[in-house]
Write a protein that holds these residues in place. Structure first.
Motif, PDB file in Angstrom:
ATOM      1  N   ALA A 126       0.829  -1.205   0.000  1.00 26.70           N
ATOM      2  CA  ALA A 126       0.000   0.000   0.000  1.00 26.70           C
ATOM      3  C   ALA A 126       0.863   1.254   0.000  1.00 26.70           C
ATOM      4  O   ALA A 126       0.562   2.233  -0.695  1.00 26.70           O
ATOM      5  N   TYR A 127       1.946   1.236   0.744  1.00 22.18           N
ATOM      6  CA  TYR A 127       2.861   2.373   0.775  1.00 22.18           C
ATOM      7  C   TYR A 127       3.459   2.618  -0.609  1.00 22.18           C
ATOM      8  O   TYR A 127       3.508   3.748  -1.094  1.00 22.18           O
ATOM      9  N   GLN A 128       3.905   1.542  -1.268  1.00 21.94           N
ATOM     10  CA  GLN A 128       4.504   1.679  -2.600  1.00 21.94           C
ATOM     11  C   GLN A 128       3.487   2.211  -3.614  1.00 21.94           C
ATOM     12  O   GLN A 128       3.838   3.032  -4.464  1.00 21.94           O
ATOM     13  N   ARG A 129       2.240   1.761  -3.529  1.00 19.39           N
ATOM     14  CA  ARG A 129       1.203   2.286  -4.426  1.00 19.39           C
ATOM     15  C   ARG A 129       0.994   3.776  -4.184  1.00 19.39           C
ATOM     16  O   ARG A 129       0.829   4.545  -5.131  1.00 19.39           O
ATOM     17  N   GLY A 130       1.012   4.185  -2.931  1.00 20.76           N
ATOM     18  CA  GLY A 130       0.862   5.608  -2.609  1.00 20.76           C
ATOM     19  C   GLY A 130       2.009   6.437  -3.136  1.00 20.76           C
ATOM     20  O   GLY A 130       1.811   7.540  -3.659  1.00 20.76           O
ATOM     21  N   VAL A 131       3.219   5.920  -3.027  1.00 22.66           N
ATOM     22  CA  VAL A 131       4.390   6.633  -3.550  1.00 22.66           C
ATOM     23  C   VAL A 131       4.277   6.772  -5.065  1.00 22.66           C
ATOM     24  O   VAL A 131       4.510   7.855  -5.624  1.00 22.66           O
ATOM     25  N   GLN A 132       3.916   5.704  -5.740  1.00 25.42           N
ATOM     26  CA  GLN A 132       3.791   5.758  -7.203  1.00 25.42           C
ATOM     27  C   GLN A 132       2.696   6.724  -7.633  1.00 25.42           C
ATOM     28  O   GLN A 132       2.854   7.472  -8.593  1.00 25.42           O
TER      29      GLN A 132
END
Length: 92
Positions: free
Chosen positions: A78-84
């Motif tokens: 979820a964190y990586q999706r938010g960063v992207q």
């Protein structure tokens, strides 16, 4: 260093080096299993059967370790999706 002290240092250091090439999932499963087995053995010893307590505790600890790993991997995803998403919005 006395032989007893050397054995204690080795007993503490060996598990740390043994986990160095394990994946986070394997480390969490191992931690849960050993913690559960230790707790289960303690409770089992009080109840009269340390072996059975350790086996039950190891199973419960493994399940807990794997559930915790699933939570951490989902959180990281979820964190990586938010960063992207943030990067793509910033570039527009």
């Amino acid at each position: 260093m006395t032989p007893n002290r050397l054995l204690i240092v080795a007993a503490v250091a060996f598990p740390l080096t043994a986990c160095s090439d394990m994946s986070p999932t394997q480390q969490r499963a191992l931690t849960g299993t050993t913690g559960g087995a230790a707790g289960g053995a303690l409770i089992g010893a009080i109840a009269g059967n340390a072996g059975m307590g350790a086996a039950i505790g190891a199973g419960a600890g493994l399940a807990g370790g794997l559930l915790y790993d699933y939570h951490k991997r989902t959180e990281q995803s979820a964190y990586q999706r938010g960063v992207q998403t943030g990067q793509s919005q910033r570039s527009n």
